[in-house]
Motif scaffolding. Structure first.
Motif, PDB file in Angstrom:
ATOM      1  N   ARG A 103      -4.859   8.184   3.120  1.00  0.00           N
ATOM      2  CA  ARG A 103      -3.448   8.082   3.466  1.00  0.00           C
ATOM      3  C   ARG A 103      -3.014   9.299   4.281  1.00  0.00           C
ATOM      4  NH1 ARG A 103       1.197   9.867   1.165  1.00  0.00           N
ATOM      5  NH2 ARG A 103       0.188  10.477  -0.765  1.00  0.00           N
TER       6      ARG A 103
ATOM      7  N   SER B 163      -2.645  -2.945  14.073  1.00  0.00           N
ATOM      8  CA  SER B 163      -2.469  -2.544  12.685  1.00  0.00           C
ATOM      9  C   SER B 163      -1.158  -3.132  12.164  1.00  0.00           C
ATOM     10  CB  SER B 163      -2.423  -1.021  12.627  1.00  0.00           C
ATOM     11  OG  SER B 163      -1.975  -0.632  11.372  1.00  0.00           O
ATOM     12  N   LYS B 164      -1.245  -4.025  11.167  1.00  0.00           N
ATOM     13  CA  LYS B 164      -0.027  -4.775  10.851  1.00  0.00           C
ATOM     14  C   LYS B 164       0.852  -4.116   9.786  1.00  0.00           C
ATOM     15  CE  LYS B 164      -1.652  -7.921   7.347  1.00  0.00           C
ATOM     16  NZ  LYS B 164      -1.305  -9.119   6.668  1.00  0.00           N
ATOM     17  N   ILE B 165       0.583  -2.858   9.492  1.00  0.00           N
ATOM     18  CA  ILE B 165       1.412  -2.170   8.512  1.00  0.00           C
ATOM     19  C   ILE B 165       2.875  -2.089   8.970  1.00  0.00           C
ATOM     20  CG2 ILE B 165       0.585   0.102   9.364  1.00  0.00           C
ATOM     21  CD1 ILE B 165       1.384  -0.474   5.735  1.00  0.00           C
TER      22      ILE B 165
ATOM     23  N   VAL C  55       0.884  -1.169   0.000  1.00  0.00           N
ATOM     24  CA  VAL C  55       0.000   0.000   0.000  1.00  0.00           C
ATOM     25  C   VAL C  55       0.925   1.222   0.000  1.00  0.00           C
ATOM     26  CG1 VAL C  55      -2.056  -0.968   1.108  1.00  0.00           C
ATOM     27  CG2 VAL C  55      -0.178  -0.166   2.531  1.00  0.00           C
TER      28      VAL C  55
ATOM     29  N   VAL D 172       0.725   4.786   5.364  1.00  0.00           N
ATOM     30  CA  VAL D 172      -0.108   4.453   6.516  1.00  0.00           C
ATOM     31  C   VAL D 172      -1.444   5.171   6.326  1.00  0.00           C
ATOM     32  CG1 VAL D 172      -0.345   4.552   9.018  1.00  0.00           C
ATOM     33  CG2 VAL D 172       1.929   4.261   7.994  1.00  0.00           C
ATOM     34  N   TYR D 173      -2.521   4.440   6.430  1.00  0.00           N
ATOM     35  CA  TYR D 173      -3.855   4.983   6.226  1.00  0.00           C
ATOM     36  C   TYR D 173      -4.565   5.172   7.563  1.00  0.00           C
ATOM     37  CZ  TYR D 173      -3.890   4.583   1.122  1.00  0.00           C
ATOM     38  OH  TYR D 173      -3.644   4.758  -0.204  1.00  0.00           O
TER      39      TYR D 173
ATOM     40  N   GLU E 159     -15.930  -5.508  10.995  1.00  0.00           N
ATOM     41  CA  GLU E 159     -15.855  -4.603   9.831  1.00  0.00           C
ATOM     42  C   GLU E 159     -16.885  -3.493   9.943  1.00  0.00           C
ATOM     43  OE1 GLU E 159     -15.553  -6.458   6.046  1.00  0.00           O
ATOM     44  OE2 GLU E 159     -13.949  -7.806   6.726  1.00  0.00           O
TER      45      GLU E 159
ATOM     46  N   ALA F 275      -7.588   1.054  14.601  1.00  0.00           N
ATOM     47  CA  ALA F 275      -6.886  -0.232  14.486  1.00  0.00           C
ATOM     48  C   ALA F 275      -7.820  -1.339  14.961  1.00  0.00           C
ATOM     49  CB  ALA F 275      -5.623  -0.205  15.337  1.00  0.00           C
TER      50      ALA F 275
ATOM     51  N   ARG G 162      -8.013  -2.103   3.109  1.00  0.00           N
ATOM     52  CA  ARG G 162      -8.709  -3.311   2.618  1.00  0.00           C
ATOM     53  C   ARG G 162     -10.053  -3.504   3.306  1.00  0.00           C
ATOM     54  NH1 ARG G 162      -4.660  -5.313  -0.381  1.00  0.00           N
ATOM     55  NH2 ARG G 162      -2.639  -4.885   0.536  1.00  0.00           N
TER      56      ARG G 162
ATOM     57  N   THR H 107      -7.159   3.784   8.423  1.00  0.00           N
ATOM     58  CA  THR H 107      -7.357   2.410   8.874  1.00  0.00           C
ATOM     59  C   THR H 107      -6.994   1.506   7.707  1.00  0.00           C
ATOM     60  OG1 THR H 107      -8.828   0.889  10.060  1.00  0.00           O
ATOM     61  CG2 THR H 107      -9.807   2.116   8.225  1.00  0.00           C
ATOM     62  N   ASP H 108      -7.053   0.198   7.899  1.00  0.00           N
ATOM     63  CA  ASP H 108      -6.677  -0.718   6.820  1.00  0.00           C
ATOM     64  C   ASP H 108      -7.544  -0.466   5.582  1.00  0.00           C
ATOM     65  OD1 ASP H 108      -6.089  -2.815   5.145  1.00  0.00           O
ATOM     66  OD2 ASP H 108      -6.023  -4.303   6.761  1.00  0.00           O
TER      67      ASP H 108
END
Ligand code: ADP
Ligand code: ASP
Ligand code: MG
Length: 423
Positions: free
Chosen positions: A195, A212-214, A179, A182-183, A405, A270, A188, A185-186
């Motif tokens: 962003r 948050s696994k970024i 990606v 860092v956004y 979600e 997150a 996806r 939130t995810d």
């Protein structure tokens, strides 16, 4: 001339074609006159595949002996990546050399599958750089005092890269991923996610620690401790874009509380699906009860996250806490066999299908009513909150996993995170 560390994640290294692209990008940076250290992850899916093979042979949850072998196996994923990338760099006409963690060496403690980096000897790497080589170092791995291969926990290549950048006092550490930064939130989960041009170190630390696994949390900790200039950016832009434009793209992790920074009350959301909840019903409400319950859990090396204890009725209370889902079975067994009977609990309950959703923002320090806005947004969606935990710059709730979600989307909207912030 600067010393730059690039890290490329699994998707960015996902095929020989992509590795060729990585090599072209690195070559561009090297030709611009920079000294380059590159830290790749295993090709996407490879770590899962390797650990899956091990699981076929031993479904047993964990033991130090098993974990040692898991590290031995998982570390090969990155070993393949460094070799392939060095070859691709040589094909670009550069001098390049690859190293595994133990060859550098990246010295760690002995906690297999979640080892911590203790020191990095950069002599060999420096000599190669001085000789004009690009150095490719395997992420995610190290070696302990007894020469056992260790790994740093899932997502650990981020930490390898930042730790190497810190040890070598690199001018910048660039984390290239799938990606472009860092956004809020995810992206996806919430396509409207935005962003961030910059995120404060503290917020990034919270986002990472809250799931948050970024970036792996330890990479953010390293960046903070050693003030490593850190940027998250895309490996999917054309490799030949202007280097100055690339150097400014993505998201910068900022250490300054800049007035001009995006000062939203809430900067990001997150979520974490890796936890499970356990409850002891009807334990006596007396001094020492929390210790009686959590002491044995800590002794069993099980980490605890959110905790709540109810008000007591008739001298009895209910006590709930969350653990990592991998530790759920072990925790239930411990509570049912020893802790429950020892504390005279009326019942032990467990629920592995929960998730934790958190809002994060340094602006929360100076604003009231943020948590209640969060609770209202969730109630409007009919989502029941099971547990709440707060700190200065975050509020987390534990809810039923099936609403995750929905909750993330509702909160993203409620806090206007899809709107650009006017400076
Ligand atoms: P890599 O293999 O490059 O390390 P990861 O899969 O570990 O990549 O991390 C990148 C992923 O993190 C993205 O694809 C995205 O789905 C996820 N992610 C989670 N939270 C965020 C966020 N706040 N901003 C951007 N990406 C996020
Ligand atoms: N390959 C390891 C993993 O899949 C490390 C990483 O990608 O950062 O977790
Ligand atoms: Mg990652």
């Amino acid at each position: 001339m600067a010393l730059i560390v690039h890290k490329y994640g699994g998707t960015s290294m996902g095929s020989t074609e992509r590795i060729r692209n990585v090599a072209k990008r690195v070559a561009k940076w090297a030709r611009a006159g920079h000294q380059m250290v590159v830290v790749p992850s295993a090709m996407s899916g490879e770590t899962n595949r390797l650990l899956g093979l091990a699981k076929e042979l031993s479904p047993a949850s964990s033991s130090p002996e098993l974990n040692r072998e898991l590290d031995m196996i998982a570390a090969t994923g990155e070993q393949v990546s460094v070799g392939l990338l060095a070859i691709a760099l040589q094909a670009e006409g550069l001098e390049a050399v690859s190293y595994t963690g133990w060859q550098v060496p990246v010295q760690t403690d002995s906690s297999h599958t979640k080892a911590r980096i203790e020191s990095i000897d950069d002599a060999r790497v420096r000599a190669d750089l001085a000789a004009g080589k690009v150095v490719v170092i395997a992420g995610f791995q190290g070696v302990d005092e007894e020469q056992n291969i260790t790994t740093l926990g899932r997502g650990g290549s981020d930490t390898s890269a930042v730790a190497i950048a810190a040890a070598m006092k690199a001018d910048e550490c660039l984390i290239y991923t799938d990606v472009d930064g860092v956004y809020t939130t995810d992206p996806r989960i919430v396509p409207e996610a935005r962003r961030l041009h910059t995120i404060s170190f503290e917020e990034m630390l919270e986002m990472a620690s809250l799931g948050s696994k970024i970036l792996q949390i330890r990479s953010v900790e390293f960046a903070g401790k050693y003030r490593v200039p850190l940027r998250v950016l895309s490996s999917f832009t054309p490799w030949d874009i202007d280097i100055n434009e690339e150097a400014k793209s993505g998201t910068l992790i900022s250490f300054e509380e800049d007035e001009k920074m995006e000062q939203a009350v809430v900067s990001g959301i997150a979520f974490n699906r890796d936890e499970a909840k356990v409850t002891l019903l009807g334990v006596p409400d007396k001094p020492g009860i929390a210790f009686q319950i959590l002491g044995p859990v800590a002794e069993a090396n099980i980490d605890i996250d959110v905790i709540i204890q109810n008000v007591s009725q008739d001298g009895k209370t209910d006590f709930s806490f969350t653990v990592h889902r991998n530790d759920y079975a072990r925790t239930m067994e411990l509570l049912e066999s020893t802790v429950g009977p020892a504390t005279q609990a009326a019942k032990v309950l467990g629920d592995p299908k929960i998730c934790k959703v958190s809002i994060v923002g340094i602006g929360m320090r100076s604003h009231v009513g943020v948590a209640s806005k969060m609770f209202r947004a969730l109630s409007e969606e009919g989502i029941n909150i099971q547990m709440i935990s707060t700190s200065e710059i975050k509020t987390s709730v534990v809810i039923d996993e099936k609403y995750m979600e929905l909750a993330v989307r509702a909160l993203h909207k409620a806090f206007d995170l899809d709107q650009e912030i006017s400076a």
